[in-house]
Structures are given as C-alpha cells and as structure tokens.
Design an enzyme around this catalytic site. Structure first.
Site, PDB file in Angstrom:
ATOM      1  N   GLY B  16     -39.772  38.946 -98.980  1.00 35.77           N
ATOM      2  CA  GLY B  16     -40.559  38.603 -97.793  1.00 35.77           C
ATOM      3  C   GLY B  16     -40.134  39.351 -96.550  1.00 35.77           C
ATOM      4  O   GLY B  16     -40.226  38.834 -95.455  1.00 35.77           O
ATOM      5  N   SER B  43     -36.617  34.123-100.365  1.00 36.32           N
ATOM      6  CA  SER B  43     -35.579  33.130-100.116  1.00 36.32           C
ATOM      7  C   SER B  43     -35.062  33.302 -98.699  1.00 36.32           C
ATOM      8  O   SER B  43     -34.752  34.419 -98.275  1.00 36.32           O
ATOM      9  CB  SER B  43     -34.433  33.301-101.109  1.00 36.32           C
ATOM     10  N   VAL B  49     -33.760  43.469 -94.400  1.00 37.17           N
ATOM     11  CA  VAL B  49     -33.120  44.618 -93.761  1.00 37.17           C
ATOM     12  C   VAL B  49     -33.816  44.963 -92.451  1.00 37.17           C
ATOM     13  O   VAL B  49     -33.186  45.339 -91.480  1.00 37.17           O
ATOM     14  CB  VAL B  49     -33.115  45.821 -94.737  1.00 37.17           C
ATOM     15  N   ALA B  54     -39.652  51.515 -85.529  1.00 39.91           N
ATOM     16  CA  ALA B  54     -40.533  52.524 -84.955  1.00 39.91           C
ATOM     17  C   ALA B  54     -41.487  52.984 -86.049  1.00 39.91           C
ATOM     18  O   ALA B  54     -41.139  52.996 -87.225  1.00 39.91           O
ATOM     19  CB  ALA B  54     -39.723  53.699 -84.440  1.00 39.91           C
ATOM     20  N   LYS B  82     -45.734  54.073 -78.436  1.00 39.52           N
ATOM     21  CA  LYS B  82     -44.850  55.181 -78.794  1.00 39.52           C
ATOM     22  C   LYS B  82     -45.638  56.485 -78.852  1.00 39.52           C
ATOM     23  O   LYS B  82     -46.623  56.590 -79.587  1.00 39.52           O
ATOM     24  CB  LYS B  82     -44.210  54.895 -80.162  1.00 39.52           C
ATOM     25  N   VAL B 189     -34.639  34.494-107.330  1.00 38.89           N
ATOM     26  CA  VAL B 189     -34.909  34.743-108.744  1.00 38.89           C
ATOM     27  C   VAL B 189     -33.641  34.472-109.549  1.00 38.89           C
ATOM     28  O   VAL B 189     -32.589  35.054-109.277  1.00 38.89           O
ATOM     29  CB  VAL B 189     -35.367  36.202-108.970  1.00 38.89           C
ATOM     30  N   LEU B 337     -38.060  49.390 -99.626  1.00 34.68           N
ATOM     31  CA  LEU B 337     -36.727  49.862-100.010  1.00 34.68           C
ATOM     32  C   LEU B 337     -36.504  49.790-101.509  1.00 34.68           C
ATOM     33  O   LEU B 337     -35.647  50.493-102.047  1.00 34.68           O
ATOM     34  CB  LEU B 337     -35.663  49.056 -99.275  1.00 34.68           C
ATOM     35  N   THR B 348     -40.219  56.863 -90.826  1.00 38.56           N
ATOM     36  CA  THR B 348     -41.113  56.899 -91.992  1.00 38.56           C
ATOM     37  C   THR B 348     -41.010  55.662 -92.888  1.00 38.56           C
ATOM     38  O   THR B 348     -41.774  55.550 -93.840  1.00 38.56           O
ATOM     39  CB  THR B 348     -40.799  58.140 -92.856  1.00 38.56           C
ATOM     40  N   ILE B 350     -41.637  52.331 -92.504  1.00 33.83           N
ATOM     41  CA  ILE B 350     -42.838  51.488 -92.551  1.00 33.83           C
ATOM     42  C   ILE B 350     -44.031  52.323 -93.018  1.00 33.83           C
ATOM     43  O   ILE B 350     -44.901  51.840 -93.736  1.00 33.83           O
ATOM     44  CB  ILE B 350     -43.072  50.831 -91.177  1.00 33.83           C
TER      45      ILE B 350
END
Lengths: 468, 513
Positions: B16, B43, B49, B54, B82, B189, B337, B348, B350
């Site tokens: 999430g 959870s 992270v 940006a 931006k 999990v 990730l 880069t 997002i």
C-alpha cells in the site's frame, strides 16, 4: 533530389559538383509512383511548394493505394493515408471494432472511402470535419518529378558536368578521384553515389550487396483526358503485380515480375513497354564507406509495392543533410548514417514483408522469393501481438505509422483473437451508435466531395492566378 | 497455464505504498463498471519507502485520466509546481544548471536552435543556452504559471510536474481508490499459495488468518518483491557496476527562503543530495555508495547541508540498482520498487510506476495469461528501465570531477555501447542520437551534456547558411522575449495560492518575501 537538397542546405563553403552520367536511368521506375504525406514537407525544404509541384509537373494527389487480388486469397483493401484513429476512453479505435465483431475498418477511414469513390479535396483543418482525418501524398512520374527538382536546384551552387565515369581511383580513404569521359579528373573530399542499383562508387569500396531477389519491371505511360482517382491501384498477379497510377494528363502502368516470369508479365502488360528495367533487390552492407555515401537505390533497391522506395530515398537525403561531415574525418557521421540507414531499411522491409504474411499464390516464383526465411523476429512480434489482442508494436522512428499498420492488418484480414478488456466498459449500444454515426458521417462527407479530376480542374487556375 | 481464458474477476494488489495505491486507483478507475473486484493488501506495520517526491510531467496525465482536480490534489499532498531539476556541482564543483521540461529556443530554418547557439558561442556570444528557455528563467526567478495562451508564445510550450509528499499522495489515492470500490485488507503475508502445476499464485494467507484470492496479483511490496521474487524466484539484473550508489538517507527539514519551482540535486563526494521543496517542508536525501563513504559520514554530510532544522530522524534505505529479470512472471506483475530500482536523480521512480500501470492496462490479461501479453509487457518495461539507466549514467560520466573514489570509478568505467556512441556523436558535432520510445528525449540529453560542460567540437554546418547578423538578432529577440515572459510570470507561491492549491498549514509565507 540529392543535388537539389544539397544545393539548398549546404553552406557556400562547400563546393558542389554534380556529374550527370545519363539522361534517365531506367531503374528509376523502381522508386514507384507514390509518396506518403511526408513528401509535402520534404518538397517544401527544397523550395518546391505544393502549387509548384502541381503546376510544373504531372503530379496528382494520392489518398493511398488500392490493393486488389492480393495473395492466394485475392484480398482487396485501400491502404489509405490516415491521421491517427480516434482513441476512446484510452482504448484504440480498432478495439471497439473487435469488440462489436465488425469485420471491416475501411468504412471508418475517410481516405479509403474517398479514394474508392474517386473523390478528392484538401483535408480541412477543423478537427470536427470527417475529412480532417485524411492525409494525402502524391502520385507522380519520377521522370517528371526529377525534371521539376532539376529546375528547383540552386544552380548557382552547383557545377554540373555531363559525362560518363570511365574510371574510379580508390585509396584507403575511399574514393580518390573520378575519371570522366570528357577527359577531366574529379577530386573531392566526399562523394555521393546516386548511380542506382549498380552503386558504381560504393561497390568499389567493398560494400557488398545482400539480397538476391531478381525482379524486372516495365512501364508504359498512356495519355488521359480525365484525371483518374487519387489512388494507385495494385493488382496481384502470379508473376508479381501490376499498378495503375493516375497523373495529370496521363496514367502510368507498371508491371513488376519475378525474372523467371517475364513472358507472362509482358503479355499481361499488353502495351509496348516505354521503360524496362531489372535489378537485384536488396541492400548494400553499408551505405557509407570511407568518404563515399550512397543514396537511394545505390544503397538499397526496394520493391515499389509500397511507398517505401520514395520514403527511404527522402530519408536518405535528410539523413545526409543532417550529417554532412565537418572535416575529412567523417568516422562519426559514417557510423551514425549507417546506423540510421540500417534501421530505416529494416523497418521499411518489415512493412513490405507483412504483405506476404498471408496465403501465397500457388506456384508463383514471385511469392516464393518474397519473404525471407526465417521470418524477421521483429515482424513476428508485430504480427503476434496484433493477432493476439490487437496490440500495435512500434519500433523507434519507423517510416510507417501505427495507422499504416492497423490499416494493413485489417486490409489483409488479420483480426485480434481477443479484445481489449477496457473496450467492454462502454455499453454496446453506445459503441454501435458511435460507429454507425461515424460511418454515416464519412459516407455523407465523401458523397459531397468533387471528383479528383474536377477538384484539380478548379484548383489549378486558382493556383496559377495566385502565383501570378 | 490455466486451460480456459475468461475475464479476470479478482485482482489483488500487494502493498500500500505509492505504487500500490497508484495501481489500485488507476485499475479501479479504468475498470469501472466491469465485474472486477480489486483488493489491496497492506500492513500498517510495514513502512513504505515513499520512493520519490518529485515527478515528471506525465504525472499530470495520470491525474487527469483519473479526473483528479489539480488544486485539491495539490492541497492534500502539500504539492508544489516543478519546472525542472537544478543540478549543482555535477560538471565541476561550483557549476549549476537546470534540466527543464521543455526545449530550448525555436528551430532556425528547421535546424535545432542549440546548433545555432553553438555557432554563436564559437563566434564569441556569451549568453547561456538557458537564457533561451522560458522554464529555466522562470524557475530561476522562482516564478510559475501553467503553459498556455497563444501557442506561438514563448511561454506556451513547456511541461511541468509536481513535487509532493508521496505518503500523502498514497493516502489521497487510497481515499480515491476506496471510494471507487477497492477493498483494503489489513495484514501481512504469512504464506503464498501457488498452483502446484503451473506455479501461479492462487492466494495469500495473511498473518491474521484472512485469505486474499485472485487471478491476477500485482506485486507492489517494494524492494522485497514478496511475490515476484520471494515466491516466484524471478531473479534480478544487478546494474551496480554502472550505477554503484546503494544507500540513501532521507530527512525532512523546515523550509527557508522562497518556494522554488524545481528540485535540486547536488553532487557530493560519494553520491548526491536531493532537495525537494514542498509546501510544508523540504524533503532531503543523500544517495551514496557505501564503498566510498560510511553511513555516519553520509548522514553528517546530509545534516550539514540542511537549510533548516530537521523535522524527523534520518531514515536509511538500502537498495541495489537494477531490474527484475521479468516484470511480469506467470500471474504476477511487479510495479514500483518490486520491479526494480533506479536512483531518483531524474525523478523517475513514480514515473516508472506510472509506465508499469499504463502498460498493464494496455496489455490487461485474461485468465489464460497468454505468454504474448507478458512477453510484450516485459519487452516494453525492459526498454523503459534500460533507457532511464543510460540517462542516469550520463550524469556520472559526463563530468570533470575527480574529488572522490566514486568519480574515479566512472572515469574508468566501460560504458554501454549505445551511451558511448551518443557521447561521441555529441562531442563531434552536437548531434544527438535520438529514439522515439523512452522517457528522456533530445532536449533532456542536451540539458545534461551542455550543463556538465561537454561542449561539442563542431556544430551543424547548415547553420552557416544563416547570416551571422540575422542569427544574432533573432537570438537576442528570443532572449528578450523569454526574459520578458518570465518577468510577467507570477511568483510560484502566489500562483499556488491563486489557483487554490495552497494547503491549510502556513507554509508559503516564507516564500513570499
């Protein structure tokens, strides 16, 4: 074309000499008789505006090519030039056709509908107008086009020598000198080889020819009092194919055949050939070797089944203009030119090869030799993805657009096995109403268009008056 | 492979964070009206992270496609506008340049403007190429407005993105997704149940006893790749040889000074430091290679360069640059990730999430999970990752720094052939080898190459056709037009308030003065 482009784009510091070796190379007929819409800007860059093209050559408009009797299943479709098809709710247009089970794309392509009716008008700029989705190129006779470009060449920038090449000196840098039939010896820092498939200069530098497909062609020009439709017709035959291209005041018939089927091809051509030519179709291992760069057929001879030969020729010239070396050390320019040439040629080939991914004509030598084995994996990817679920795969900077590909796929009867799930979101009735409305709009629009002949007949006096 | 091909009815997204909720929101919106149940398992015990704060201009397309109101989104995520990224100390210590979202100048006789600039430069002209870029000049002045108006105007053709609090963005999208029918299930999990024959993931058994079943699983579980790696053992291509930075320390601090419409990336001895101005704080981080600096020293360097008091304790992240060998394996698609990691030097992270979602929607499977769909997805995402990698690598190799082992590493690095050739073509004559499909197009390459002092030896000889006085006059007019347009542009903070994007905290007062 190269001379015209170099004379327009290169600075005065660069001295240009054009060796004209003969009047009209017969193999120029392999450039075909149609351009894509990109010809408009290319011509403009040579200071050949559309009015000038129409007034000073026999060129006509082109909405595309009507293929008939193609392959073993005798497929027929109009390969029309088209703006990007609508994307509805993020879903490409053809996915809605797949969802509704509609077999044909053509009723929704205004360029195809107008071409079939023999109609033409300039696509308007108003996006709401159905005709605004059409694009157009030109139908031309390369001889007439060549004459026009000769006039468009900035002669103050060019020394023209009428002579034959009698000998070529080469050295470690490439071409060192050309010995001419008038006794002169021509030295230059760089040589551009536009000698056609024989690649008189480049072939001396070790650029081998790949591709062994031998094709022949004959062409005849017939005077016509009425301008035919803005579409070239290509009819598949066991020996190859035959095209009819309407021009202003004439039409040209080109019959192309596998070398072994020359006799039936000539019988089918009927008229006495005005121009006859043969060539091995394929490409040189490199288009630029040492200080010598090959343009057009000297680099690659491409079958004029599609507009590829003209497209690649234009791209060759644009590439050369953008990479004119800064000095005699032209290693970087050479590598980059060859890289781009390689991509362009291979991408153009994918489009041509896709014409042969269908039932072949039984017993036809032309069809047997048409597709390389094994098939190019990049074409496999394109075909697999489209057939699987209608996904269009594109590679970087291809000469043919996604629209060209989707028109080709549909024209050749390729249909996705599965649909796009997102196309299911819109209620079926709404999709059906949209499609019916679009089809009706196109029919109504095309019905109101003048014929290609009538449009040209009204346009030219206007252009003449404007230019005077 | 399952025998029958039916429409997917159940999708489970694991994780999430930003990737998870972006995926959930997009799928919920795009599949609305269809009988598809979307469940997101996360959870609260597992932190996210917050991959990047940006973004690139295409994020606007993502929000627009979801009918998200810009002002509401900005207010709720403490977002700022931006116009690009400022790179400090990248060519040589003391250098700076902005990589803008837009091209420089206008073509002259169909020749890219920068070629004319290269010629003028050789003739002694001293104006920066930046002076011909409206977004750069506006950014340097701390001003912003949206592109628009007369399409021929100098301020019409640029892109913009946002800087936002990615945790708040995830929360914002969570509300959006839940309102659109996404079911959120709390839990970690405990076990992944796979089909013994096909190896397809069938269900997730959670530590609280709940079970999440689906036909399609989207793994947004972050670096761990719970499904794509821990379960399916997909494998990972390690790109550390090219991009050796492997750790980061992040810390927010109070804002000082005007609210600038750009992100900053400052090169350091063993990596680089980011500065991302939001409305309520500034995000900071130090990306570095642990072979060349200790964690303590990296933290000290970061804290020593904060502009205001830290608002939280520094947080450490560990990563290996690279990509999953397959982004889509069996019935699991990894996004974010879990798919791979590329340091956020060009914002880069997002963007690659967005690309992953877009491609998944374009290639949305059915229960037959035809290999053609996964193959195409993997092909496209592989290319996207690879091209970003090469662009990031350019920043490290196109410079003159030798003040640390990291920089010496790059001086001796064998580059990917495509990048080597790109740099060679550029240095010879300012030629940019371009591609059509990739995040960074020629103006971006131009910004970094010139910004980091790689001045080509030559320029396009076609510019010699243009008389020098005409070139000088046109350039001057263009510069003046850019400057005048930037001067007419509102202050960034003022514009943010004007469009209703300012949050209710009191963040912008610092920016007005």
């Amino acid at each position: 074309m190269t001379a015209a482009a170099l004379s327009r784009h290169l600075p005065e510091t660069c001295k240009l000499t054009h060796v004209v070796t003969r009047e009209a190379p017969a193999q120029d007929i392999f450039y075909g008789s149609v351009t894509t819409p990109i010809a408009y800007n290319f011509n403009l860059s040579l200071e050949v505006s559309e009015p000038r093209l129409l007034l000073e050559s026999d060129a006509a408009f082109s909405f595309g090519t009507h293929y008939q009797g193609w392959g073993g299943d005798a497929q027929a479709w109009v390969q029309g030039f088209q703006q990007p098809l609508p994307v509805l709710g993020g879903v490409p247009f053809h996915q809605y056709l797949a969802r509704m089970g509609h077999e044909g794309l053509e009723p929704y392509l205004v360029s195809a509908a107008a071409a079939k009716r023999g109609a033409f008008a300039h696509p308007p700029e108003q996006a709401a107008h159905p005709l605004s989705r059409a694009e157009y190129g030109y139908q031309l006779d390369v001889r007439s086009y060549r004459d026009l470009l000769a006039c468009a060449t900035d002669t103050s920038r060019l020394v023209v020598i009428q002579a034959e090449i009698t000998d070529i000196d080469t050295d470690s840098e490439g071409v060192a000198a050309l010995h001419l039939s008038d006794g002169r010896t021509l030295l230059a820092d760089m040589f551009v080889d536009c000698t056609g498939p024989e690649a008189a200069l480049l072939s001396r530098l070790g650029a081998t020819l790949t591709g062994e497909r031998q094709l022949g062609a004959v062409m005849t020009r017939t005077p016509e009092s009425t301008l035919g439709p803005a579409v070239r017709t290509v009819t598949g035959q066991a020996f190859g194919w035959q095209s009819i291209t309407p021009l202003q005041g004439a039409s040209t018939k080109l019959t192309l055949f596998a070398e072994s089927d020359e006799a039936p091809a000539l019988r089918a051509h009927r008229d006495a050939p005005e121009v006859s030519a043969k060539a091995a179709f394929g490409r040189r291992s490199q288009a630029w070797v040492g200080n010598c760069v090959a343009i057009g057929q000297a680099a690659a001879t491409i079958e004029p089944l599609t507009p590829s030969p003209m497209v690649c020729l234009q791209r060759d010239i644009e590439r050369l203009i953008s990479l004119i070396p800064l000095s005699c050390d032209m290693a970087m320019e050479r590598r980059e030119f060859n890289r781009q040439f390689d991509n362009d040629y291979q991408h153009a080939e994918l489009f041509r090869q896709a014409f042969f991914a269908t039932t072949p004509v039984a017993g036809s030598a032309y069809w047997q030799a048409a597709s390389p084995q094994p098939a190019d994996p990049r074409l496999d990817r394109k075909l697999t993805q489209f057939l699987s679920r209608g996904v269009l795969v594109s590679y970087d900077l291809e000469p043919f657009t996604p629209e060209d590909w989707v028109v080709l796929h549909y024209g050749m009867g390729r249909r996705p096995l599965r649909g796009d799930r997102l196309a299911d979101q819109t209620p079926a009735a709404q999709v059906e109403a949209y499609l019916s409305d679009l089809k009706r709009q196109i029919e109504t629009t095309v019905a109101a268009l003048p014929s290609h002949h009538a449009y040209m007949a009204r346009l030219k006096p206007f252009l003449r008056q404007k230019s005077s | 492979m399952p025998q029958r091909s039916e429409a997917i009815k159940n999708i489970c997204i694991l994780g999430g964070g930003t990737a998870g909720w972006m995926t959930a929101a997009a799928l919920a919106h795009k599949l609305r009206g269809l009988p598809v149940r979307i469940e997101l398992v996360e959870s609260e015990e597992i932190g996210t992270v917050g991959v990047g704060e940006a973004t690139l201009p295409l994020i606007r397309k993502f929000n627009e496609a979801l009918n998200i109101d810009e002002a509401t989104f900005m207010k709720e995520t403490e977002a700022t506008f931006k116009l690009g990224i400022e790179f400090c100390d990248w060519g040589r210590p003391g250098d700076r340049y902005i990589h803008p979202f837009g091209d420089y100048g206008r073509p002259v006789d169909n020749i890219p403007f920068y070629q004319a600039w290269l010629r003028l430069r050789q003739l002694g002209e001293t104006a920066r190429l930046d002076d011909y870029s409206y977004p750069i000049i506006a950014a340097e002045m701390g001003r912003f407005q949206r592109p628009g108006g007369d399409p021929d105007a100098i301020q019409a053709g640029f892109g913009y993105a946002y800087q936002f609090d990615s945790s708040r963005y995830a929360q914002f999208l969570r509300r959006y997704a839940e309102a659109s029918g996404v079911i959120r299930t709390e839990g970690k999990v405990a076990t992944t149940v796979c089909d013994p024959e096909t190896g397809f993931v069938r269900s997730l058994v959670l530590d609280n006893g709940k079970t999440a079943m689906a036909e399609l699983f989207v793994d947004c579980s972050g670096f761990r790749g719970v499904l794509i790696e821990q379960t399916l053992k997909t494998g990972y291509d390690d790109w550390s040889n090219w991009l050796p930075c492997n750790r980061a320390i992040a810390v927010p601090c109070e804002s000082r000074g005007p609210l600038m419409p750009f992100t900053r990336a400052t090169a350091r001895e063993a990596g680089w430091q980011w500065r991302i101005p939001l409305q309520h704080r500034v995000g900071n981080g130090h990306v570095y290679c642990s072979s060349f600096i200790s964690d303590d020293e990296a933290t000290t360097q970061l804290l020593g360069h904060l502009e205001g008091p830290a608002l939280a304790s520094p947080r450490q992240l560990f990563f290996t640059t690279g990509r999953r060998r397959k982004f889509w394996n069996r019935n699991v698609v990894a996004i974010g990730l879990a798919a791979g990691f590329l340091e956020p030097l060009e914002s880069t992270s997002i963007h690659l999430i967005q690309e992953g979602i877009t491609e998944l929607l374009q290639l949305f499977p059915d229960t037959g999970f035809h290999s053609a769909d996964a193959d195409e997805y993997n092909e496209r995402m592989g290319l996207a990752f690879e091209r970003v990698r090469d662009f990031l690598l350019l920043h490290y190799v196109a410079n003159q720094r030798d003040d640390g082992e990291l920089w010496l590493h790059f001086q001796n690095l064998a580059l990917p052939a495509s990048l080597e050739e790109k740099i060679s073509a550029w240095m010879t004559r300012g030629h940019i080898i371009k591609y059509e499909f990739g995040t960074f197009l020629p103006p971006s390459w131009l910004a970094v190459l010139l910004g980091q002092n790689l001045i080509p030896r030559g320029y396009d000889p076609r510019t010699l056709k243009i008389p020098e006085d005409r070139l000088r006059a046109e350039s001057r007019r263009l510069r003046e037009a850019v400057l005048a347009a930037a001067q007419r542009t509102p202050d960034h903070a003022a514009f943010l308030r004007q469009v209703g994007g300012a949050s209710h905290q009191a963040p912008l007062t610092a920016g007005v003065g």
